[in-house]
Design a protein around this motif. Structure first.
Motif, PDB file in Angstrom:
ATOM      1  N   TRP A 145       1.151  -1.139  -0.236  1.00 25.60           N
ATOM      2  CA  TRP A 145      -0.091  -0.140   0.038  1.00 25.60           C
ATOM      3  C   TRP A 145       0.795   1.095   0.056  1.00 25.60           C
ATOM      4  O   TRP A 145       1.895   0.987   0.099  1.00 25.60           O
ATOM      5  N   SER A 157       1.088  -2.007  -4.988  1.00 26.77           N
ATOM      6  CA  SER A 157       0.379  -2.461  -5.228  1.00 26.77           C
ATOM      7  C   SER A 157      -0.615  -1.317  -4.755  1.00 26.77           C
ATOM      8  O   SER A 157      -0.688  -0.893  -3.777  1.00 26.77           O
ATOM      9  N   ASN A 158      -1.722  -1.008  -4.708  1.00 33.78           N
ATOM     10  CA  ASN A 158      -2.930  -0.266  -4.304  1.00 33.78           C
ATOM     11  C   ASN A 158      -2.364   1.923  -4.604  1.00 33.78           C
ATOM     12  O   ASN A 158      -3.327   2.280  -4.022  1.00 33.78           O
ATOM     13  N   TRP A 164      -6.589  -7.084  -8.275  1.00 24.31           N
ATOM     14  CA  TRP A 164      -6.770  -8.583  -7.058  1.00 24.31           C
ATOM     15  C   TRP A 164      -8.166  -8.233  -6.608  1.00 24.31           C
ATOM     16  O   TRP A 164      -9.533  -7.035  -7.496  1.00 24.31           O
ATOM     17  N   LEU A 200     -12.786 -11.274  -8.732  1.00 24.50           N
ATOM     18  CA  LEU A 200     -14.539 -11.769  -8.804  1.00 24.50           C
ATOM     19  C   LEU A 200     -14.976 -10.922  -7.443  1.00 24.50           C
ATOM     20  O   LEU A 200     -16.305 -11.431  -8.004  1.00 24.50           O
ATOM     21  N   GLY A 201     -14.767 -10.024  -7.796  1.00 24.75           N
ATOM     22  CA  GLY A 201     -15.459  -9.149  -6.912  1.00 24.75           C
ATOM     23  C   GLY A 201     -15.743 -10.187  -5.605  1.00 24.75           C
ATOM     24  O   GLY A 201     -16.424  -9.730  -4.801  1.00 24.75           O
ATOM     25  N   GLY A 247     -16.430 -13.249  -4.556  1.00 24.15           N
ATOM     26  CA  GLY A 247     -17.034 -13.714  -5.258  1.00 24.15           C
ATOM     27  C   GLY A 247     -18.621 -12.969  -4.971  1.00 24.15           C
ATOM     28  O   GLY A 247     -19.967 -12.918  -5.924  1.00 24.15           O
ATOM     29  N   LEU A 299     -20.472 -11.997  -8.153  1.00 25.29           N
ATOM     30  CA  LEU A 299     -21.052 -13.817  -9.587  1.00 25.29           C
ATOM     31  C   LEU A 299     -23.144 -13.948  -9.483  1.00 25.29           C
ATOM     32  O   LEU A 299     -22.812 -14.751 -11.124  1.00 25.29           O
ATOM     33  N   ALA A 312     -17.774 -17.031 -13.379  1.00 25.38           N
ATOM     34  CA  ALA A 312     -16.505 -16.847 -12.240  1.00 25.38           C
ATOM     35  C   ALA A 312     -15.922 -16.555 -14.097  1.00 25.38           C
ATOM     36  O   ALA A 312     -14.964 -15.570 -14.339  1.00 25.38           O
ATOM     37  N   ILE A 322      -5.831 -12.912 -10.714  1.00 26.78           N
ATOM     38  CA  ILE A 322      -5.105 -13.858  -9.823  1.00 26.78           C
ATOM     39  C   ILE A 322      -6.300 -14.186  -8.535  1.00 26.78           C
ATOM     40  O   ILE A 322      -6.293 -13.984  -7.592  1.00 26.78           O
ATOM     41  N   SER A 379      -8.939 -19.099  -5.093  1.00 25.99           N
ATOM     42  CA  SER A 379     -10.521 -20.566  -4.345  1.00 25.99           C
ATOM     43  C   SER A 379      -9.458 -21.381  -3.231  1.00 25.99           C
ATOM     44  O   SER A 379      -8.023 -21.239  -4.198  1.00 25.99           O
ATOM     45  N   ARG A 438     -13.115 -24.924  -8.287  1.00 28.33           N
ATOM     46  CA  ARG A 438     -13.172 -24.039  -8.598  1.00 28.33           C
ATOM     47  C   ARG A 438     -11.812 -23.250  -9.156  1.00 28.33           C
ATOM     48  O   ARG A 438     -11.604 -22.642 -10.148  1.00 28.33           O
ATOM     49  N   GLU A 472     -11.768 -24.824 -12.679  1.00 32.67           N
ATOM     50  CA  GLU A 472     -12.485 -23.592 -13.718  1.00 32.67           C
ATOM     51  C   GLU A 472     -12.219 -22.220 -13.952  1.00 32.67           C
ATOM     52  O   GLU A 472     -11.907 -21.873 -15.201  1.00 32.67           O
ATOM     53  N   ASN A 473     -11.675 -21.488 -13.369  1.00 29.37           N
ATOM     54  CA  ASN A 473     -10.283 -20.256 -12.709  1.00 29.37           C
ATOM     55  C   ASN A 473     -10.030 -20.479 -13.875  1.00 29.37           C
ATOM     56  O   ASN A 473      -9.273 -19.296 -14.259  1.00 29.37           O
TER      57      ASN A 473
HETATM   58  P1  NAD Z   1     -11.418 -12.603  -5.894  1.00 34.14           P
HETATM   59  O1  NAD Z   1     -12.010 -11.587  -6.853  1.00 34.14           O
HETATM   60  O2  NAD Z   1     -10.500 -13.502  -6.074  1.00 34.14           O
HETATM   61  O3  NAD Z   1     -12.933 -14.053  -5.513  1.00 34.14           O
HETATM   62  C1  NAD Z   1     -12.333 -14.971  -4.200  1.00 34.14           C
HETATM   63  C2  NAD Z   1     -13.539 -15.524  -3.762  1.00 34.14           C
HETATM   64  O4  NAD Z   1     -14.611 -15.840  -4.896  1.00 34.14           O
HETATM   65  C3  NAD Z   1     -13.508 -16.817  -3.234  1.00 34.14           C
HETATM   66  O5  NAD Z   1     -13.266 -16.759  -1.550  1.00 34.14           O
HETATM   67  C4  NAD Z   1     -14.479 -17.871  -3.514  1.00 34.14           C
HETATM   68  O6  NAD Z   1     -15.734 -17.330  -2.807  1.00 34.14           O
HETATM   69  C5  NAD Z   1     -14.672 -17.532  -5.021  1.00 34.14           C
HETATM   70  N1  NAD Z   1     -15.000 -17.583  -5.807  1.00 34.14           N
HETATM   71  C6  NAD Z   1     -13.829 -18.454  -6.149  1.00 34.14           C
HETATM   72  N2  NAD Z   1     -14.062 -18.841  -7.133  1.00 34.14           N
HETATM   73  C7  NAD Z   1     -15.035 -19.166  -8.166  1.00 34.14           C
HETATM   74  C8  NAD Z   1     -16.165 -19.673  -8.883  1.00 34.14           C
HETATM   75  N3  NAD Z   1     -15.071 -20.711  -9.791  1.00 34.14           N
HETATM   76  N4  NAD Z   1     -17.125 -20.132  -8.486  1.00 34.14           N
HETATM   77  C9  NAD Z   1     -17.547 -19.379  -7.820  1.00 34.14           C
HETATM   78  N5  NAD Z   1     -17.278 -18.625  -6.717  1.00 34.14           N
HETATM   79  C10 NAD Z   1     -16.174 -18.617  -7.159  1.00 34.14           C
HETATM   80  O7  NAD Z   1     -10.508 -12.483  -4.242  1.00 34.14           O
HETATM   81  P2  NAD Z   1      -9.754 -12.161  -3.880  1.00 34.14           P
HETATM   82  O8  NAD Z   1      -9.535 -13.084  -3.067  1.00 34.14           O
HETATM   83  O9  NAD Z   1      -9.887 -10.525  -2.768  1.00 34.14           O
HETATM   84  O10 NAD Z   1      -8.687 -11.516  -4.543  1.00 34.14           O
HETATM   85  C11 NAD Z   1      -7.470 -12.296  -5.056  1.00 34.14           C
HETATM   86  C12 NAD Z   1      -6.811 -12.042  -4.929  1.00 34.14           C
HETATM   87  O11 NAD Z   1      -6.045 -10.709  -4.759  1.00 34.14           O
HETATM   88  C13 NAD Z   1      -5.883 -12.636  -3.436  1.00 34.14           C
HETATM   89  O12 NAD Z   1      -6.377 -13.700  -2.952  1.00 34.14           O
HETATM   90  C14 NAD Z   1      -4.770 -12.174  -3.414  1.00 34.14           C
HETATM   91  O13 NAD Z   1      -3.870 -12.079  -3.571  1.00 34.14           O
HETATM   92  C15 NAD Z   1      -4.790 -10.616  -3.848  1.00 34.14           C
HETATM   93  N6  NAD Z   1      -5.704  -9.555  -3.413  1.00 34.14           N
HETATM   94  C16 NAD Z   1      -4.273  -8.073  -3.320  1.00 34.14           C
HETATM   95  C17 NAD Z   1      -4.864  -7.268  -2.586  1.00 34.14           C
HETATM   96  C18 NAD Z   1      -3.566  -6.445  -2.179  1.00 34.14           C
HETATM   97  O14 NAD Z   1      -4.737  -5.622  -1.262  1.00 34.14           O
HETATM   98  N7  NAD Z   1      -2.890  -6.032  -2.956  1.00 34.14           N
HETATM   99  C19 NAD Z   1      -6.174  -7.712  -1.259  1.00 34.14           C
HETATM  100  C20 NAD Z   1      -6.802  -8.185  -2.132  1.00 34.14           C
HETATM  101  C21 NAD Z   1      -6.593  -9.408  -2.666  1.00 34.14           C
END
Ligand code: NAD
Length: 277
Positions: free
Chosen positions: A110, A140-141, A188, A191-192, A194, A198, A215, A230, A233, A238, A241-242
């Motif tokens: 950050w 990042s950010n 980051w 997928l919002g 999840g 979605l 997704a 990135i 899951s 999943r 799938e991703n």
């Molecule tokens: P994401 O958008 O990847 O969503 C993950 C969630 O979506 C899972 O926990 C699950 O509930 C759901 N999901 C995943 N695959 C799915 C599928 N195929 N179908 C249905 N639901 C599904 O959210 P995230 O984990 O916040 O972000 C991804 C990555 O980004 C993190 O793991 C991390 O590595 C990074 N990240 C970085 C920062 C930063 O400040 N730099 C902040 C947040 C996340």
């Protein structure tokens, strides 16, 4: 198993366009989840010191037997360690936990603008990069105003800015800024997280149209915009799938429909104000 294409960073390093995120995965679970992701074909892993799972991630990398030069490992410097010397120490700790001799990408997590330490911090990243211990460095950010300052006062243009980005928060201005400066946009929470995204009816419609899951439609949207993604899951189906998103294409009508989902609301903190250490 689909092979993930790469994007070439501004220093010539190749980065997979889709990787595996491990935020909110504990250290032990990270070993299992990263192992499953590597089995499914992921080669890029996104961790951070603050996630507390660099050691578990490193175990999975070592156990996989995959050549180091086929892997792309990202970790991030936590806020409490900003400042030149503290950054160098924190990097050593991250590398030791990961069990690696170098990372592929090291990011400042950050900007913490209220503390005004990101320039000194970035200069430490430049040293780490010059020493060959991070093949690429970035942030990042960071908001465009923070990047402007870095560009003006440091030598290495960040390779990547990893920011919150998904169809409800599309970051048009940041993406345009990055494109102008040859900085890759990494999404980051692609997928919002999840949640509501979605289940959105527009996305459900596009999923039905293409015979894909919501997704997969969202990840495809990112890739067609040029973002690195990135998704996270811990569910093996999943995880598979991703990564299975390289054999279909959204058309212009689909992209226009997805552009209409912008809400302007973040899920995470505002980088201008976030200063938790
Ligand atoms: P994401 O958008 O990847 O969503 C993950 C969630 O979506 C899972 O926990 C699950 O509930 C759901 N999901 C995943 N695959 C799915 C599928 N195929 N179908 C249905 N639901 C599904 O959210 P995230 O984990 O916040 O972000 C991804 C990555 O980004 C993190 O793991 C991390 O590595 C990074 N990240 C970085 C920062 C930063 O400040 N730099 C902040 C947040 C996340």
């Amino acid at each position: 198993m689909s092979k993930v294409p790469s994007i070439t960073l501004n220093n010539g390093v190749a980065m997979p366009r889709l990787g595996f995120g491990v935020w909110q995965v504990d250290d032990e679970q990270a070993t299992t989840a990263v192992g499953q992701a590597l089995d499914a074909g992921y080669r890029s892993i996104d961790t951070a010191a603050i996630y507390g799972n660099e050691a578990g991630t490193g175990k999975a990398l070592a156990a996989s037997g995959i050549d180091r030069d086929e892997l792309f490992v990202t970790t991030k410097l936590w806020n409490a360690d900003q400042g030149h010397d503290a950054t160098l120490r924190a990097f050593d700790t991250s590398l030791a936990k990961l069990g690696l001799e170098y990372v592929d990408l090291y990011l400042i997590h950050w900007p913490l603008p209220s503390r005004d330490t990101y320039l000194d911090t970035y200069k430490a990243l430049e040293k780490i990069h010059a020493d060959g211990r991070a093949k690429a460095i970035g942030v990042s950010n960071f908001l465009p105003e923070h990047l402007e300052r870095l560009l003006g006062e440091t030598s290495v243009v960040p390779a990547v800015n990893q920011i919150e980005l998904h169809p409800q928060f599309q970051q048009g201005a940041a993406r345009a800024f990055h494109a102008r400066h040859n900085i890759v946009t990494e999404a980051w929470s692609p997928l919002g997280q999840g949640k509501g995204l979605l289940a959105d009816p527009t996305i459900a419609q596009l999923a039905a149209k293409h015979g894909r899951t919501p997704a997969q439609v969202v990840l495809r949207w990112h890739l067609q915009l040029g973002n690195v993604v990135i998704p996270k899951s811990v569910t093996p189906s999943r995880i598979a799938e991703n990564i299975d998103v390289f054999d279909f294409e959204l058309d212009d009508t689909d992209l226009t429909a997805l552009a209409g989902l912008e809400t302007g609301s973040r899920l995470g903190p505002d980088p201008a104000a976030f200063d938790v250490v």
